[in-house]
Design an enzyme around this catalytic site. Structure first.
Site, PDB file in Angstrom:
ATOM      1  N   ASP A 377       6.993  14.673  29.254  1.00 19.96           N
ATOM      2  CA  ASP A 377       8.272  15.163  29.751  1.00 19.96           C
ATOM      3  C   ASP A 377       8.470  14.761  31.204  1.00 19.96           C
ATOM      4  OD1 ASP A 377      10.559  16.980  28.993  1.00 19.96           O
ATOM      5  OD2 ASP A 377       9.860  18.033  30.786  1.00 19.96           O
ATOM      6  N   GLU A 406       9.297  10.080  28.570  1.00 23.34           N
ATOM      7  CA  GLU A 406      10.679  10.547  28.500  1.00 23.34           C
ATOM      8  C   GLU A 406      11.285  10.339  29.885  1.00 23.34           C
ATOM      9  OE1 GLU A 406      13.622  14.257  28.438  1.00 23.34           O
ATOM     10  OE2 GLU A 406      11.807  14.046  29.626  1.00 23.34           O
TER      11      GLU A 406
END
Length: 656
Positions: A377, A406
């Site tokens: 993330d 990401e």
């Protein structure tokens, strides 16, 4: 020699490939004058095995030399390029001009004879080859043998085959070595599906609140995911969720006592990044889930989000890992205009060694439980040198583990993450929708950044419901899925896409009643029975991917043209020597990228890009509808976005 490829920043980092990938190698090589040269790729495999691969001239006038090689073993490969004066090719070229013109005929034959005599003395060549050279040298030097007989030796297949395998070379030069890191195939090829395990099997109580699904109830969804042809299941964070500043439905600040909160607000009294949320079950339950996934042919990708809720044990045990503001509060996460009051970002400038040790421990913990894929993330909010260190440390110990970034951020930073080690990355695909945008985007992925950036073309995420999907209707969902599944070897879908979920939260580019903040159990079976599911189409796309090796490659995409601004055309081609089937594989994708229209136009193909000579006619089969047509370079198409907006055409009968 100049401009070796693939390489990154003068070999500062290794270029990337995966097992089974057809990798284009190239170099610029030239010499003064008119004599011909050749080039040879010298490869060294991870086990030290060496091989040579002849390179061919690229585009005329560019002095570019190229070859395509499949790197079949995982690990670090090195390569060099050897350029040389091609004495045999130069002599043949000169002789082909001079002898028919009766210029220096005997002298030319003597030069050829001397060259073959020289090569026949090379004892590293096979004995039969040396004898053939000796005989040919004698014939060339014999004036009693007719000119026609001696001239015919220029085309002698044995002599030319020997020269092709081992050139008659002089004036050799060899480049410095360059490195290619070859990773396992799944790091480069895969179909991903994302769901929240807490929603799978969630049950509504009498009072209207929800009882969370568990790993054991979520396991019931695995056969359906596998049946659609997906091979990686990505789970959002599965850790305990903080209570402080917990977000309520639709990212509101007034969470009720039964609202589950965002899984990315990691940490509570129940533990941190090495713990499992009690609602989901125990370590034994997680192991059961992993085993069930393996039984269904699925790998589990686990979210790695290096941040903390205010209740995370780190906050009290290591307050120095966060940013303290002048008023004494800890800074929470922001991505203006979004605010994440329930999340504290880690400050990597404070105690970097302590943070590194903790993250390494956490990743090893989950690897020990059986996880080999991590979706990271927001990696662009952490230092690149940290990721370079972590991925290097993990892959030295666990070479099959890989990381998906990401990273929705600036191009230089997104690409930098790929260079320092991330095996895959999210991209800007979601926001590339027009023919012009997609053409430029796909060309860049295939031919500009493929040496270090492997795109994972997710069509949607819990955070991203694009306007294209919000307002495009079912056609938009089909179009985006077909493009993602065919343009890159790795693509992904977040649950709800298969149910055409398209209603956005007002003022946000995400689904209303976002699953990040509440339970979202779905009745997939009922939707499919009612014909309101995209699952059959996704299943078809994944089956096409599994049956056509050309779609398992990134660098083989070529854009073609159409006479309509809404019709995108590209092909994917893989030569027979790389498919493993004995037959070449060619697909032509023709997409109406306007989901609100019926389009008809003429598309123009460069048929040489998929192995056919100019002027060819050929048979194509639409792998979606089964329709068969005879095509050529110029073809009429009509695509109705409301029925079938995309042709995926298989070129039939290719054997070369």
């Amino acid at each position: 020699m100049l401009d070796l490829s693939p390489q990154l920043n003068d070999n500062l980092w290794p270029a990337k490939a995966f097992v089974g990938e057809a990798v284009p190698f190239a170099a610029t090589a030239f010499r003064e004058g008119h004599d011909l040269i050749g080039a040879m790729l010298l490869l060294t495999a991870p086990d030290g095995t060496e091989s040579q691969h002849p390179m061919s001239p690229g585009a005329p006038g560019t002095d570019r030399w190229e070859t395509l090689v499949t790197l079949g073993a995982q690990g670090r490969w090195t390569y060099r390029v050897r350029a040389y004066a091609d004495d045999w090719a130069t002599w043949r070229h000169n002789a082909a001009l001079k002898i028919p013109a009766e210029v220096d005929v005997e002298l030319t034959f003597l030069i050829g004879s001397a060259l073959l005599t020289r090569e026949s003395a090379d004892k590293s060549r096979p004995l039969a080859e040396r004898r053939a050279f000796t005989a040919a040298a004698k014939t060339l030097a014999d004036p009693a043998t007719s000119v026609a007989t001696r001239f015919a030796l220029l085309a002698d297949p044995k002599l030319n085959a020997a020269a092709a395998v081992r050139p008659m070379a002089g004036l050799e030069s060899v480049s410095e070595p360059r490195t290619v890191l070859v990773e396992r195939t799944r790091a480069g090829v895969g179909s991903w599906y994302e769901f929240f395990p807490r929603s799978e099997g969630a049950v509504k109580r009498v009072d209207g609140s929800w009882q969370s699904g568990t790993f054991r109830t979520a396991a019931d969804r695995l056969p359906a995911v596998a049946a659609m042809g997906f091979d990686v299941l990505y789970l959002p964070p599965i850790h305990p969720i903080g209570r402080s500043f917990r977000k309520g439905p639709n990212n509101t600040l007034n969470a009720g006592p039964n609202d589950p909160g965002s899984p990315w607000a990691i940490g509570s009294a129940d533990g941190g990044h090495d713990a499992i949320h009690p609602d989901l079950g125990t370590v034994d339950d997680f192991s059961f889930f992993l085993a069930a996934a393996r039984d269904n042919g699925l790998e589990i990708a686990l979210d790695l989000a290096l941040q903390a809720s205010p209740d995370h044990p780190w906050v009290t045990e290591h307050p120095e890992w966060f940013t303290t503001l002048p008023d004494g509060s800890i800074a929470y996460a922001e991505n203006p205009p979004k605010k994440y009051q329930d999340i504290y970002p880690v400050n990597f400038d404070n105690d970097p060694l302590g943070i590194r040790a903790e993250v390494l421990r956490i990743v090893r913990h989950w690897i020990g439980l059986g996880v080999s894929i991590f979706r990271v993330d927001n990696p662009h909010t952490k230092p690149l040198d940290f990721w370079e260190w972590l991925i290097r440390e993990i892959n030295a110990e666990f070479p099959d583990v890989f990381f998906l970034a990401e990273a929705f951020t600036r191009p230089a930073l997104l690409q930098g993450l790929g260079k320092v080690g991330f095996q895959q990355s999210y991209t800007y695909f979601t926001w590339r929708n027009t023919k012009e945008e997609l053409s430029e985007f796909f060309e860049g992925l295939a031919h500009e950044t493929a040496d270090f950036l492997r795109p994972n073309l997710f069509v949607n995420t819990p955070d991203i419901l694009s306007e294209y999907l919000q307002f495009g209707g079912p056609a938009a969902f089909k179009i985006r899925a077909a493009l993602a599944a065919t343009a890159a070897p790795t693509w992904g879908v977040y649950a709800g896409f298969d149910l055409f979920e398209s209603v956005a939260r007002p003022g946000a580019e995400e689904n209303i009643d976002n699953e990040k903040y509440q339970y979202r159990p779905r009745d997939f079976a009922a939707a499919e029975a009612a014909g309101a599911s995209l699952a059959p189409y996704l299943t078809r796309l994944n089956r096409i991917r599994s049956e056509h090796p050309a779609l398992g490659q990134l660098r083989n995409l070529d854009i073609h043209s159409s006479e309509d601004d809404g019709i995108l055309v590209y092909s994917k081609f893989l030569d027979a020597s790389f498919t493993g089937t004995g037959q070449a594989d060619a697909l032509i994708i023709v997409a109406n990228v306007d989901p609100h229209s019926v389009r008809q136009t003429v598309v123009h193909l460069d048929v040489t890009r998929f192995g056919l000579p100019r002027g060819s006619s050929f048979v194509v089969e639409d792998l979606i509808t089964g329709a068969v047509w005879t095509w050529s370079a110029d073809n009429f198409v009509r695509l109705d976005a409301f029925t079938e907006p995309v042709h995926i055409l298989h070129v039939k009968g290719l054997t070369q």
